[in-house]
Design a protein around this motif. Structure first.
Motif, PDB file in Angstrom:
ATOM      1  N   GLY A 170      22.181  27.436 -10.946  1.00  0.00           N
ATOM      2  CA  GLY A 170      23.631  27.451 -11.041  1.00  0.00           C
ATOM      3  C   GLY A 170      24.210  26.123 -10.604  1.00  0.00           C
ATOM      4  O   GLY A 170      23.507  25.256 -10.074  1.00  0.00           O
ATOM      5  N   THR A 171      25.501  25.963 -10.845  1.00  0.00           N
ATOM      6  CA  THR A 171      26.221  24.743 -10.467  1.00  0.00           C
ATOM      7  C   THR A 171      27.359  25.104  -9.524  1.00  0.00           C
ATOM      8  O   THR A 171      28.116  26.031  -9.790  1.00  0.00           O
ATOM      9  CB  THR A 171      26.798  24.033 -11.702  1.00  0.00           C
ATOM     10  OG1 THR A 171      25.736  23.674 -12.578  1.00  0.00           O
ATOM     11  CG2 THR A 171      27.550  22.772 -11.292  1.00  0.00           C
ATOM     12  N   SER A 172      27.452  24.379  -8.434  1.00  0.00           N
ATOM     13  CA  SER A 172      28.575  24.511  -7.503  1.00  0.00           C
ATOM     14  C   SER A 172      29.475  23.298  -7.652  1.00  0.00           C
ATOM     15  O   SER A 172      29.018  22.158  -7.531  1.00  0.00           O
ATOM     16  CB  SER A 172      28.075  24.619  -6.059  1.00  0.00           C
ATOM     17  OG  SER A 172      27.478  25.879  -5.812  1.00  0.00           O
ATOM     18  N   ARG A 173      30.747  23.568  -7.936  1.00  0.00           N
ATOM     19  CA  ARG A 173      31.741  22.505  -8.084  1.00  0.00           C
ATOM     20  C   ARG A 173      32.657  22.533  -6.866  1.00  0.00           C
ATOM     21  O   ARG A 173      33.316  23.528  -6.608  1.00  0.00           O
ATOM     22  CB  ARG A 173      32.566  22.704  -9.359  1.00  0.00           C
ATOM     23  CG  ARG A 173      31.747  22.746 -10.627  1.00  0.00           C
ATOM     24  CD  ARG A 173      32.582  23.245 -11.801  1.00  0.00           C
ATOM     25  NE  ARG A 173      31.788  23.312 -13.012  1.00  0.00           N
ATOM     26  CZ  ARG A 173      31.806  22.381 -13.970  1.00  0.00           C
ATOM     27  NH1 ARG A 173      32.599  21.336 -13.846  1.00  0.00           N
ATOM     28  NH2 ARG A 173      31.039  22.506 -15.029  1.00  0.00           N
ATOM     29  N   TYR A 174      32.691  21.436  -6.155  1.00  0.00           N
ATOM     30  CA  TYR A 174      33.538  21.317  -4.964  1.00  0.00           C
ATOM     31  C   TYR A 174      34.673  20.342  -5.271  1.00  0.00           C
ATOM     32  O   TYR A 174      34.429  19.177  -5.599  1.00  0.00           O
ATOM     33  CB  TYR A 174      32.725  20.806  -3.772  1.00  0.00           C
ATOM     34  CG  TYR A 174      31.597  21.717  -3.353  1.00  0.00           C
ATOM     35  CD1 TYR A 174      31.798  22.718  -2.401  1.00  0.00           C
ATOM     36  CD2 TYR A 174      30.327  21.577  -3.890  1.00  0.00           C
ATOM     37  CE1 TYR A 174      30.759  23.555  -2.008  1.00  0.00           C
ATOM     38  CE2 TYR A 174      29.283  22.404  -3.502  1.00  0.00           C
ATOM     39  CZ  TYR A 174      29.515  23.387  -2.570  1.00  0.00           C
ATOM     40  OH  TYR A 174      28.479  24.216  -2.179  1.00  0.00           O
ATOM     41  N   LYS A 175      35.916  20.817  -5.145  1.00  0.00           N
ATOM     42  CA  LYS A 175      37.084  19.976  -5.360  1.00  0.00           C
ATOM     43  C   LYS A 175      37.643  19.517  -4.017  1.00  0.00           C
ATOM     44  O   LYS A 175      37.763  20.317  -3.086  1.00  0.00           O
ATOM     45  CB  LYS A 175      38.163  20.727  -6.144  1.00  0.00           C
ATOM     46  CG  LYS A 175      37.756  21.065  -7.562  1.00  0.00           C
ATOM     47  CD  LYS A 175      38.889  21.745  -8.316  1.00  0.00           C
ATOM     48  CE  LYS A 175      38.490  22.076  -9.747  1.00  0.00           C
ATOM     49  NZ  LYS A 175      39.612  22.723 -10.490  1.00  0.00           N
ATOM     50  N   LEU A 176      38.003  18.240  -3.932  1.00  0.00           N
ATOM     51  CA  LEU A 176      38.497  17.653  -2.696  1.00  0.00           C
ATOM     52  C   LEU A 176      39.952  17.236  -2.839  1.00  0.00           C
ATOM     53  O   LEU A 176      40.408  16.845  -3.919  1.00  0.00           O
ATOM     54  CB  LEU A 176      37.662  16.429  -2.300  1.00  0.00           C
ATOM     55  CG  LEU A 176      36.174  16.664  -2.048  1.00  0.00           C
ATOM     56  CD1 LEU A 176      35.378  16.373  -3.312  1.00  0.00           C
ATOM     57  CD2 LEU A 176      35.671  15.798  -0.910  1.00  0.00           C
ATOM     58  N   ASP A 177      40.686  17.312  -1.717  1.00  0.00           N
ATOM     59  CA  ASP A 177      42.050  16.825  -1.708  1.00  0.00           C
ATOM     60  C   ASP A 177      42.046  15.334  -1.374  1.00  0.00           C
ATOM     61  O   ASP A 177      40.993  14.707  -1.242  1.00  0.00           O
ATOM     62  CB  ASP A 177      42.916  17.627  -0.723  1.00  0.00           C
ATOM     63  CG  ASP A 177      42.398  17.543   0.712  1.00  0.00           C
ATOM     64  OD1 ASP A 177      41.588  16.644   1.018  1.00  0.00           O
ATOM     65  OD2 ASP A 177      42.800  18.381   1.546  1.00  0.00           O
ATOM     66  N   ARG A 178      43.241  14.728  -1.220  1.00  0.00           N
ATOM     67  CA  ARG A 178      43.314  13.284  -0.982  1.00  0.00           C
ATOM     68  C   ARG A 178      42.817  12.892   0.396  1.00  0.00           C
ATOM     69  O   ARG A 178      42.605  11.709   0.668  1.00  0.00           O
ATOM     70  CB  ARG A 178      44.750  12.806  -1.158  1.00  0.00           C
ATOM     71  CG  ARG A 178      45.743  13.400  -0.161  1.00  0.00           C
ATOM     72  CD  ARG A 178      47.129  12.861  -0.420  1.00  0.00           C
ATOM     73  NE  ARG A 178      48.090  13.355   0.562  1.00  0.00           N
ATOM     74  CZ  ARG A 178      49.367  13.005   0.577  1.00  0.00           C
ATOM     75  NH1 ARG A 178      49.828  12.171  -0.355  1.00  0.00           N
ATOM     76  NH2 ARG A 178      50.179  13.486   1.496  1.00  0.00           N
ATOM     77  N   ASN A 179      42.620  13.877   1.282  1.00  0.00           N
ATOM     78  CA  ASN A 179      42.050  13.594   2.605  1.00  0.00           C
ATOM     79  C   ASN A 179      40.540  13.751   2.634  1.00  0.00           C
ATOM     80  O   ASN A 179      39.919  13.545   3.677  1.00  0.00           O
ATOM     81  CB  ASN A 179      42.680  14.520   3.654  1.00  0.00           C
ATOM     82  CG  ASN A 179      44.167  14.295   3.823  1.00  0.00           C
ATOM     83  OD1 ASN A 179      44.627  13.155   3.833  1.00  0.00           O
ATOM     84  ND2 ASN A 179      44.927  15.368   3.940  1.00  0.00           N
TER      85      ASN A 179
END
Length: 258
Positions: A170-179
């Motif tokens: 599987g694939t885990s996608r982690y989204k980050l904010d500007r910090n």
């Protein structure tokens, strides 16, 4: 002689040893406009006063970018270290926001407490249903500045004697904010590789082998023939744990139960 003297210039009658007085000329008053050298400049516009604050604003923006890259590097290192140990050790939650959202193909959960409960349930039910279970990180990369993608392989040996070893990717996608903090974790692109008795009608391995390497791989998620398999029971047990809103698990158990 008397006739000639009146016609003589007055300067000729002055003694040679006495210089004549020099009278400075009076300043003339002119009605014309002032020369460019003396022209008064108009007052500067209000926007010019902000020039002095530009370097400070630029420094603050640069500091924010530096903090982002520091947190990004910390997140990548933490994920690389934590994921292979999710069935034996709790995660480091410093890289996540309190309002993090977890998504899989069927469900969505929001909040750091729910997120902690997910990994507690994975450790708890994984030990109950499998003699051996582990996760291997296959690849980590960034398709964009604010996203981390991890391709992983989960494998396990069920405790029941009639099931052989199975695994899926599987694939885990982690989204980050500007910090540089993770605010979303999405699991998708699942590819199963179960034993022959549990494989879908179309081999997912063939589909995986036919797909070229891509930052956004896509795999089919086929139905599992035996609904009583340990993998299906594993997923249902974790899902039911998260659906029980009244379930309260002590914090020390979240960290130590495995």
């Amino acid at each position: 002689m008397a006739y000639i003297l009146p016609n003589l210039s007055p300067t000729l009658l002055q003694p040679k040893d006495k210089p004549s007085a020099i009278v400075p000329p009076l300043p003339s008053v002119s009605t014309s406009t002032a020369s460019p050298q003396t022209k008064l400049e108009p007052p500067p516009p209000r926007g010019v006063a902000q020039v002095n604050r530009t370097p400070a604003a630029r420094d603050n923006k640069q500091d924010e970018r530096n903090d982002f890259y520091v947190n990004l590097g910390f997140a990548v290192r933490t994920l690389r270290e934590d994921l292979p140990l999710i069935f034996t050790k709790d995660l480091n939650y410093d890289i996540y926001r309190d309002d993090i959202t977890f998504r899989d193909p069927l469900n969505t959960f929001t909040g750091i407490e729910k997120y902690k409960l997910i990994f507690w349930a994975l450790r708890f039910h994984g030990r109950i249903l499998f003699r051996e279970i582990s996760l291997d990180v296959l690849r980590i990369w960034q398709p964009s500045e604010y996203m981390i993608l991890i391709r992983w392989n989960l494998k396990g040996v069920p405790r029941v004697p009639w099931e052989a070893k199975g695994e899926f990717q599987g694939t885990s996608r982690y989204k980050l904010d500007r910090n540089g903090k993770i605010y979303e974790h999405k699991v998708d692109n699942l590819a199963f590789n179960f034993p022959q008795t549990l494989r879908p009608a179309v081999s997912v391995l063939d589909l995986v082998a036919a797909c070229p390497a891509s930052p956004n791989p896509t795999f089919l998620w086929g139905p599992v023939e035996d609904s009583s398999s340990s993998w299906v029971e594993f997923y249902r047990a974790v899902k039911e744990t998260l659906d029980r809103e009244e379930l309260v698990i002590p914090q020390d158990c979240l960290a130590t139960c495995s």
